[in-house]
Enzyme design. Structure first.
Site, mmCIF file in Angstrom:
data_model
loop_
_atom_site.group_PDB
_atom_site.id
_atom_site.type_symbol
_atom_site.label_atom_id
_atom_site.label_comp_id
_atom_site.label_asym_id
_atom_site.label_seq_id
_atom_site.Cartn_x
_atom_site.Cartn_y
_atom_site.Cartn_z
ATOM 1 N N ASN A 177 0.963 3.781 -3.364
ATOM 2 C CA ASN A 177 1.602 3.682 -4.682
ATOM 3 C C ASN A 177 0.910 5.099 -5.378
ATOM 4 O O ASN A 177 1.820 5.645 -5.294
ATOM 5 C CB ASN A 177 1.163 2.637 -5.575
ATOM 6 N N GLY A 178 -0.404 5.028 -4.476
ATOM 7 C CA GLY A 178 -0.937 6.569 -5.089
ATOM 8 C C GLY A 178 -0.328 7.591 -4.410
ATOM 9 O O GLY A 178 0.059 8.807 -4.569
ATOM 10 N N ASP B 264 0.676 -0.658 -0.168
ATOM 11 C CA ASP B 264 0.025 -0.171 -0.135
ATOM 12 C C ASP B 264 1.090 1.553 -0.302
ATOM 13 O O ASP B 264 1.811 1.477 0.428
ATOM 14 C CB ASP B 264 -1.161 0.297 1.195
ATOM 15 N N LEU C 190 10.217 -20.844 -5.382
ATOM 16 C CA LEU C 190 10.412 -19.038 -4.310
ATOM 17 C C LEU C 190 8.684 -19.600 -4.999
ATOM 18 O O LEU C 190 8.417 -19.461 -5.932
ATOM 19 C CB LEU C 190 10.158 -17.715 -4.855
ATOM 20 N N SER D 226 -11.001 -6.515 -4.579
ATOM 21 C CA SER D 226 -12.196 -6.608 -4.987
ATOM 22 C C SER D 226 -13.478 -5.471 -5.269
ATOM 23 O O SER D 226 -14.077 -4.827 -5.500
ATOM 24 C CB SER D 226 -13.131 -7.574 -4.409
ATOM 25 N N HIS E 215 2.076 2.780 -9.228
ATOM 26 C CA HIS E 215 2.315 1.626 -9.193
ATOM 27 C C HIS E 215 3.544 0.775 -10.268
ATOM 28 O O HIS E 215 3.803 -0.238 -10.121
ATOM 29 C CB HIS E 215 0.425 1.430 -10.054
HETATM 30 C C1 IPE Z 1 -5.529 -2.796 -0.008
HETATM 31 O O1 IPE Z 1 -5.231 -1.378 0.018
HETATM 32 C C2 IPE Z 1 -5.430 -3.448 -1.315
HETATM 33 C C3 IPE Z 1 -4.331 -3.323 -2.117
HETATM 34 C C4 IPE Z 1 -2.959 -3.052 -1.770
HETATM 35 C C5 IPE Z 1 -4.428 -4.086 -3.282
HETATM 36 P P1 IPE Z 1 -6.402 -0.075 -0.273
HETATM 37 O O2 IPE Z 1 -5.603 1.217 -0.115
HETATM 38 O O3 IPE Z 1 -7.530 -0.585 -2.075
HETATM 39 O O4 IPE Z 1 -6.949 0.213 1.193
HETATM 40 P P2 IPE Z 1 -8.027 1.034 1.696
HETATM 41 O O5 IPE Z 1 -8.515 1.454 1.205
HETATM 42 O O6 IPE Z 1 -6.823 1.903 1.913
HETATM 43 O O7 IPE Z 1 -8.663 0.180 2.949
HETATM 44 C C1 IPE Z 2 -1.529 0.271 -3.112
HETATM 45 O O1 IPE Z 2 -2.024 1.597 -3.496
HETATM 46 C C2 IPE Z 2 -2.049 -0.514 -4.527
HETATM 47 C C3 IPE Z 2 -3.144 -0.737 -4.797
HETATM 48 C C4 IPE Z 2 -4.211 -0.791 -3.983
HETATM 49 C C5 IPE Z 2 -3.880 -0.767 -6.424
HETATM 50 P P1 IPE Z 2 -3.396 2.141 -3.667
HETATM 51 O O2 IPE Z 2 -3.367 2.646 -4.715
HETATM 52 O O3 IPE Z 2 -3.777 2.002 -2.299
HETATM 53 O O4 IPE Z 2 -1.700 3.888 -2.662
HETATM 54 P P2 IPE Z 2 -2.543 4.724 -1.902
HETATM 55 O O5 IPE Z 2 -3.289 4.095 -0.483
HETATM 56 O O6 IPE Z 2 -3.813 5.221 -2.024
HETATM 57 O O7 IPE Z 2 -1.549 6.023 -1.510
HETATM 58 MG MG MG Z 3 -3.470 2.450 -0.899
#
Ligand code: IPE
Ligand code: IPE
Ligand code: MG
Length: 254
Positions: free
Chosen positions: A26-27, A24, A135, A70, A41
């Protein structure tokens, strides 16, 4: 003084067999740099490559990562399309080297929601690497812990098989591996977000504030060192379950 290797770290002898990661942040990594979220990403794919190599070196047997939940369908269409595109691209670029390194690929998740092109990419990567032993890498894509339990229970019901812990475990998307010993979540949130709800019943949880694109060997070693110091009791008392961070009996990793 020479640099410390993982072998020098305290508890290096207790490497978890199965590490799971909620990748988590990336954004936020991208937004901090005024880049589109999908740029984060893309960096996340590089962080995963580093982590796979680090796990190979540390003889971790199973790595399970959460790549698309999901619920991630609820994101803007542009981001969802970017993530699908990135998956197809990453598979075509990375599978040859993963295969060379002995990585066996699986993609736990609901294939029915995915396009034919994505499913073809996933299936050909899985078929190509099926005999590899170094692995097991589970890339959970269109995965949710609730989906997993429902699909397993539904199949048992359809076949008229009694539902108990053993039969349900055997029908779940990670039935080919033991339960995770350690679950890492980057990005600062302390929640599971519908990841491995059944399988993480006795998993050690480790939350870090770092964003996934910055994750590296040093961050992994912090988590592994923390894990090595945990006492896993599986419901027993401390006196009954001395020391080990790894399960000894079969029940908790059916
Ligand atoms: C969980 O992260 C899903 C993945 C890392 C693929 P999210 O960013 O979607 O989770 P929430 O929305 O903060 O709970
Ligand atoms: C996790 O990073 C990757 C996916 C859920 C696909 P996010 O995209 O949720 O990143 P944040 O949480 O918005 O920083
Ligand atoms: Mg996230």
């Amino acid at each position: 003084m020479t640099a410390k290797t993982f072998e020098d770290l305290p508890g290096a002898g207790r490497v978890p067999r199965h590490v799971a990661i909620v990748m988590d942040g990336n954004g936020r990594w991208a937004q901090k740099r005024h880049l589109p979220r999908v740029a984060g990403h893309k960096q996340g794919v590089d962080a995963l490559k580093r982590t796979v190599h680090a796990c190979l070196r540390r003889r971790v047997q199973v790595l399970t990562v959460f790549a698309f939940s999901s619920e991630n369908w609820n994101r803007p269409a542009e981001e969802v399309a970017g993530l699908m595109e990135l998956l197809v691209l990453a598979l075509s670029r990375e599978v040859p080297e993963l295969h060379k390194n002995g990585v066996q690929l699986h993609f736990p998740g609901d294939k029915t929601g995915l396009s034919a092109r994505v499913v073809r990419g996933l299936e050909s990567a899985a078929v190509k690497t099926v005999g590899n032993q170094a692995l097991v890498l589970n890339v959970c894509f269109n995965y949710g812990g609730r989906w997993d339990m429902v699909q397993a229970a539904r199949r048992l019901a359809e076949q008229g098989i009694e539902i108990n812990e053993e039969t349900l475990s055997a029908g779940m998307a990670l039935a080919h591996v033991p339960d995770p010993d350690l679950l890492i979540r980057t990005g600062g949130e302390s929640r599971l977000s519908n990841f491995l709800l059944w399988q993480s019943a006795y998993t050690e949880l480790y939350f870090s504030d770092g964003l996934w694109p910055d994750f590296d060997e040093i961050e992994l070693d912090k988590a592994l060192t923390d894990f090595a110091g945990r006492e896993r009791r599986f419901g027993q008392t401390s006196a009954q379950a001395p020391g080990s961070a790894l399960p000894t009996s079969g029940r908790q990793h059916a």
